[in-house]
Design an enzyme around this catalytic site. Structure first.
Site, PDB file in Angstrom:
ATOM      1  N   ASP A  61       0.865  -1.175   0.000  1.00 45.26           N
ATOM      2  CA  ASP A  61       0.000   0.000   0.000  1.00 45.26           C
ATOM      3  C   ASP A  61       0.905   1.228   0.000  1.00 45.26           C
ATOM      4  O   ASP A  61       1.599   1.497   0.994  1.00 45.26           O
ATOM      5  CB  ASP A  61      -0.894  -0.019   1.240  1.00 45.26           C
ATOM      6  CG  ASP A  61      -1.856   1.167   1.291  1.00 45.26           C
ATOM      7  OD1 ASP A  61      -1.735   2.075   0.438  1.00 45.26           O
ATOM      8  OD2 ASP A  61      -2.706   1.188   2.200  1.00 45.26           O
ATOM      9  N   ILE A  62       0.905   1.978  -1.094  1.00 44.27           N
ATOM     10  CA  ILE A  62       1.821   3.104  -1.208  1.00 44.27           C
ATOM     11  C   ILE A  62       1.481   4.246  -0.266  1.00 44.27           C
ATOM     12  O   ILE A  62       2.301   5.137  -0.066  1.00 44.27           O
ATOM     13  CB  ILE A  62       1.881   3.636  -2.659  1.00 44.27           C
ATOM     14  CG1 ILE A  62       0.495   4.126  -3.120  1.00 44.27           C
ATOM     15  CG2 ILE A  62       2.452   2.601  -3.597  1.00 44.27           C
ATOM     16  CD1 ILE A  62       0.528   4.851  -4.457  1.00 44.27           C
ATOM     17  N   ASN A  87       1.668   5.632 -10.915  1.00 45.12           N
ATOM     18  CA  ASN A  87       0.426   5.481 -11.667  1.00 45.12           C
ATOM     19  C   ASN A  87      -0.803   5.301 -10.778  1.00 45.12           C
ATOM     20  O   ASN A  87      -1.890   5.733 -11.146  1.00 45.12           O
ATOM     21  CB  ASN A  87       0.536   4.280 -12.611  1.00 45.12           C
ATOM     22  CG  ASN A  87      -0.803   3.835 -13.138  1.00 45.12           C
ATOM     23  OD1 ASN A  87      -1.405   4.479 -13.996  1.00 45.12           O
ATOM     24  ND2 ASN A  87      -1.308   2.718 -12.600  1.00 45.12           N
ATOM     25  N   TYR A 152     -10.658  15.435  -7.561  1.00 46.52           N
ATOM     26  CA  TYR A 152      -9.728  14.753  -8.458  1.00 46.52           C
ATOM     27  C   TYR A 152      -8.840  15.766  -9.179  1.00 46.52           C
ATOM     28  O   TYR A 152      -7.620  15.590  -9.269  1.00 46.52           O
ATOM     29  CB  TYR A 152     -10.513  13.915  -9.466  1.00 46.52           C
ATOM     30  CG  TYR A 152      -9.643  13.173 -10.465  1.00 46.52           C
ATOM     31  CD1 TYR A 152      -8.815  12.144 -10.056  1.00 46.52           C
ATOM     32  CD2 TYR A 152      -9.669  13.510 -11.820  1.00 46.52           C
ATOM     33  CE1 TYR A 152      -8.019  11.464 -10.965  1.00 46.52           C
ATOM     34  CE2 TYR A 152      -8.879  12.838 -12.733  1.00 46.52           C
ATOM     35  CZ  TYR A 152      -8.056  11.812 -12.302  1.00 46.52           C
ATOM     36  OH  TYR A 152      -7.258  11.146 -13.205  1.00 46.52           O
ATOM     37  N   ALA A 154      -8.009  18.707  -8.188  1.00 46.17           N
ATOM     38  CA  ALA A 154      -7.064  19.284  -7.234  1.00 46.17           C
ATOM     39  C   ALA A 154      -5.832  18.398  -7.079  1.00 46.17           C
ATOM     40  O   ALA A 154      -4.697  18.882  -7.032  1.00 46.17           O
ATOM     41  CB  ALA A 154      -7.748  19.494  -5.884  1.00 46.17           C
ATOM     42  N   LYS A 156      -4.627  16.201  -9.255  1.00 43.91           N
ATOM     43  CA  LYS A 156      -3.832  16.118 -10.479  1.00 43.91           C
ATOM     44  C   LYS A 156      -3.129  17.438 -10.792  1.00 43.91           C
ATOM     45  O   LYS A 156      -2.029  17.443 -11.356  1.00 43.91           O
ATOM     46  CB  LYS A 156      -4.706  15.662 -11.648  1.00 43.91           C
ATOM     47  CG  LYS A 156      -5.186  14.212 -11.508  1.00 43.91           C
ATOM     48  CD  LYS A 156      -4.029  13.249 -11.304  1.00 43.91           C
ATOM     49  CE  LYS A 156      -4.495  11.801 -11.209  1.00 43.91           C
ATOM     50  NZ  LYS A 156      -3.370  10.856 -11.038  1.00 43.91           N
TER      51      LYS A 156
END
Length: 263
Positions: A61-62, A87, A152, A154, A156
């Site tokens: 889990d990153i 990704n 979303y 915000a 990116k």
């Protein structure tokens, strides 16, 4: 950059764009390290790669320090890491007023904090490569603030800014950075905003086409790669004449305001 024999770590490799990227990198001779939270999905991705390729999987889990440490260990064990592909991501959608604290926190942790932290943690390993590169998978919505995707967008926008900053910061270390901005893609994440696709006139690309474009950009050592088509024009208009984008998207958002897709 020649990809033959290069080691490439890909987060979110169990499905969607991440899986397509793993397949495309492997097709060009790179050796993927598949990272994700679901062991079964990672195994499915691995089964689609050439049997002779010494690919590795890492269930992690990153968003957790423990998970990132596991990734660092497996990358270190390989001796070096040539390419890191950030990704993994979430796509919260709907009116901002309907998003929960948990949804907001998960989006920011997964889309922003985790890739920044993982990049930091892997810098020592990346520096061992003769041509290291960081690839951040953003979105057209990292340039165009889109209604029903405020959270979303915000995240990116943040990832795009991070990419620009580290490109300049790490230039002295010869670590390249590629920021990729695909448009909506036919993945499981798109199921969450299915009701918004037609009203907003979205075009969805195949993950394989997106992966081909991104990996080709990595080979060219490009700083950025954007989706082809009308969206690329919209990005230019957003930068030069943002009021035109306001008019178009506000009109569509108003029509949806009281409809069934307001969630």
């Amino acid at each position: 950059m020649l990809l033959e024999g290069r080691s490439v770590a890909i987060t979110g490799a169990g499905s969607g764009i991440g899986r397509a990227l793993a397949i495309e990198f492997a097709r060009r001779g790179a050796i993927p390290i598949l990272i994700g939270r679901n062991a079964e999905k990672l195994a499915e991705t691995a089964s689609l790669l050439p049997a002779a390729l010494p690919a590795k999987t890492c269930v992690a889990d990153i968003t957790s320090a423990h998970g990132r440490e596991a990734i660092v260990q497996i990358c270190t064990a390989r001796g070096q890491l040539d390419i890191l592909v950030n990704n993994a991501g979430l796509v919260p959608s709907g009116l901002l007023s309907n998003l929960t604290d948990s949804e907001l926190q998960n989006a920011v942790m997964t889309n922003v904090v985790a890739p920044i932290a993982l990049t930091r943690d892997l810098l020592r390993v990346l520096r061992r490569s003769d041509r290291p590169r960081i690839v951040n998978i953003g979105s057209i919505f990292g340039d165009i603030g889109h209604p029903h995707f405020a959270a979303y967008c915000a995240t990116k926008f943040a990832l795009r800014g991070f990419s620009d900053a580290i490109r300049r910061e790490l230039a002295a270390d010869r670590i390249g950075v590629t920021y990729a901005a695909p448009r909506a893609t036919r993945t499981g994440a798109a199921d969450g905003f299915q009701a918004l696709i037609a009203p907003y006139g979205m075009s969805l690309d195949r993950p394989e086409a997106v992966a081909h474009q991104i990996v080709s950009a990595v080979e060219r050592e490009a700083a950025t790669v954007y989706a082809a088509g009308a969206e690329r024009l919209f990005v230019a208009i957003q930068r030069l004449l943002p009021r035109l984008v306001d008019i178009a998207l506000i009109s569509k958002a108003r029509k949806l305001r009281t409809g069934p897709v307001s969630r």
